[in-house]
Write a protein that holds these residues in place. Structure first.
Motif, PDB file in Angstrom:
ATOM      1  N   SER A   1     -19.675 -38.299  41.670  1.00 32.58           N
ATOM      2  CA  SER A   1     -19.979 -36.877  41.842  1.00 32.58           C
ATOM      3  C   SER A   1     -18.672 -36.114  41.978  1.00 32.58           C
ATOM      4  N   PHE A   2     -18.740 -34.796  41.816  1.00 37.95           N
ATOM      5  CA  PHE A   2     -17.539 -33.967  41.863  1.00 37.95           C
ATOM      6  C   PHE A   2     -17.905 -32.559  42.327  1.00 37.95           C
ATOM      7  N   ARG A   3     -16.867 -31.819  42.733  1.00 43.76           N
ATOM      8  CA  ARG A   3     -17.069 -30.424  43.143  1.00 43.76           C
ATOM      9  C   ARG A   3     -16.021 -29.555  42.457  1.00 43.76           C
ATOM     10  N   ILE A   4     -16.474 -28.388  42.024  1.00 38.66           N
ATOM     11  CA  ILE A   4     -15.599 -27.369  41.449  1.00 38.66           C
ATOM     12  C   ILE A   4     -15.827 -26.118  42.293  1.00 38.66           C
ATOM     13  N   LYS A   5     -14.767 -25.641  42.924  1.00 40.44           N
ATOM     14  CA  LYS A   5     -14.911 -24.516  43.850  1.00 40.44           C
ATOM     15  C   LYS A   5     -13.967 -23.390  43.435  1.00 40.44           C
TER      16      LYS A   5
ATOM     17  N   ILE B   1     -25.312 -25.261  41.187  1.00 38.12           N
ATOM     18  CA  ILE B   1     -24.389 -24.151  41.063  1.00 38.12           C
ATOM     19  C   ILE B   1     -24.830 -23.016  41.982  1.00 38.12           C
ATOM     20  N   ALA B   2     -23.883 -22.530  42.799  1.00 41.08           N
ATOM     21  CA  ALA B   2     -24.178 -21.416  43.699  1.00 41.08           C
ATOM     22  C   ALA B   2     -23.025 -20.404  43.632  1.00 41.08           C
ATOM     23  N   PRO B   3     -23.337 -19.131  43.482  1.00 45.96           N
ATOM     24  CA  PRO B   3     -24.646 -18.593  43.145  1.00 45.96           C
ATOM     25  C   PRO B   3     -24.994 -18.899  41.690  1.00 45.96           C
ATOM     26  N   PRO B   4     -26.261 -18.684  41.307  1.00 51.64           N
ATOM     27  CA  PRO B   4     -26.676 -18.965  39.925  1.00 51.64           C
ATOM     28  C   PRO B   4     -25.835 -18.180  38.912  1.00 51.64           C
ATOM     29  N   VAL B   5     -25.529 -18.821  37.799  1.00 51.72           N
ATOM     30  CA  VAL B   5     -24.752 -18.150  36.750  1.00 51.72           C
ATOM     31  C   VAL B   5     -25.552 -17.938  35.483  1.00 51.72           C
TER      32      VAL B   5
ATOM     33  N   ALA C   1     -13.417 -22.792  31.579  1.00 49.63           N
ATOM     34  CA  ALA C   1     -14.413 -21.949  32.245  1.00 49.63           C
ATOM     35  C   ALA C   1     -13.880 -21.643  33.636  1.00 49.63           C
ATOM     36  N   SER C   2     -14.093 -20.434  34.064  1.00 46.68           N
ATOM     37  CA  SER C   2     -13.703 -20.054  35.415  1.00 46.68           C
ATOM     38  C   SER C   2     -14.783 -19.121  35.930  1.00 46.68           C
ATOM     39  N   ARG C   3     -15.462 -19.533  37.003  1.00 48.57           N
ATOM     40  CA  ARG C   3     -16.571 -18.744  37.521  1.00 48.57           C
ATOM     41  C   ARG C   3     -16.425 -18.615  39.038  1.00 48.57           C
ATOM     42  N   PRO C   4     -16.945 -17.536  39.582  1.00 48.66           N
ATOM     43  CA  PRO C   4     -16.884 -17.350  41.047  1.00 48.66           C
ATOM     44  C   PRO C   4     -18.003 -18.128  41.737  1.00 48.66           C
ATOM     45  N   THR C   5     -17.986 -19.441  41.554  1.00 49.82           N
ATOM     46  CA  THR C   5     -19.072 -20.284  42.047  1.00 49.82           C
ATOM     47  C   THR C   5     -18.525 -21.506  42.764  1.00 49.82           C
ATOM     48  N   GLN C   6     -19.421 -22.187  43.452  1.00 45.39           N
ATOM     49  CA  GLN C   6     -19.168 -23.534  43.928  1.00 45.39           C
ATOM     50  C   GLN C   6     -20.172 -24.406  43.198  1.00 45.39           C
TER      51      GLN C   6
END
Length: 192
Positions: A163-167, A187-191, A132-137
């Motif tokens: 905990s973890f972060r995907i940016k 998730i920001a922005p909402p997907v 998955a690849s999304r323009p989110t944090q």
């Protein structure tokens, strides 16, 4: 005092959710209406809850906005005074089709915020079929179980309390373990 009487229940606004989804994707009314082959006026009325879209319309809207159609159907009632504020455990909105062994529920009261909270259960011996690849944090907190993540090509195993972060990175997940993994995502922005 809380009432359980049905006359005190209200539905989450489909129109508000559609507007929030459209805006989170940076799309104008004109762009979405053209993609749907409908008028801007019709779409505006749908977003203001003045017109109710058909099942076919919802299917096309979901496709244009890139969300599972189930998200548009699953509006559960909220008690008077709780709408937009409280989501009861039994009234979480299911998201997606549950394929790949991932069951997701929306914890946010609706889709109108700058972020969304999601309760995800990764079934034992399940995994993503593709990255998955999304323009989110995204930030996740593991409530229970263990989950293998590959974020930006680096493998990690997270477990209860981590905990973890995907940016803005490609990621994959797998739960090769015998217990479900439960994760809360922001998730920001909402997907969805």
């Amino acid at each position: 005092m809380l009432h359980s009487d049905p006359q005190h229940l209200h539905r989450t606004s489909l129109g508000a959710d559609l507007r929030a989804l459209r805006k989170s994707r940076g799309m104008t009314l004109t762009e979405v209406s053209e993609a749907l082959g409908r008028s801007v006026g019709w779409l505006s009325q749908v977003e203001r809850d003045k017109s109710e879209p058909s099942i076919s319309d919802l299917r096309e809207i979901a496709e244009v906005l890139g969300v599972p159609m189930s998200l548009l159907f699953a509006h559960k009632p909220a008690l008077e005074g709780e709408k937009g504020r409280i989501v009861r455990a039994g009234n979480r909105r299911p998201m997606g089709a549950g394929h790949e062994g991932l069951i997701e529920e929306l914890l946010s009261p609706d889709l109108t915020d700058d972020f969304e909270m999601v309760h995800s259960t990764f079934e034992p011996h399940s995994k993503t079929e593709s990255p998955a690849s999304r323009p989110t944090q995204e930030v996740g907190y593991v409530i229970s179980g263990k989950l293998d993540l590959t974020i930006g090509g680096r493998p990690f195993t997270v477990q209860s309390g981590d905990s973890f972060r995907i940016k803005h990175e490609a990621f994959v997940w797998a739960n090769p373990y015998d217990e479900p993994a439960v994760v809360i995502w922001v998730i920001a922005p909402p997907v969805y």
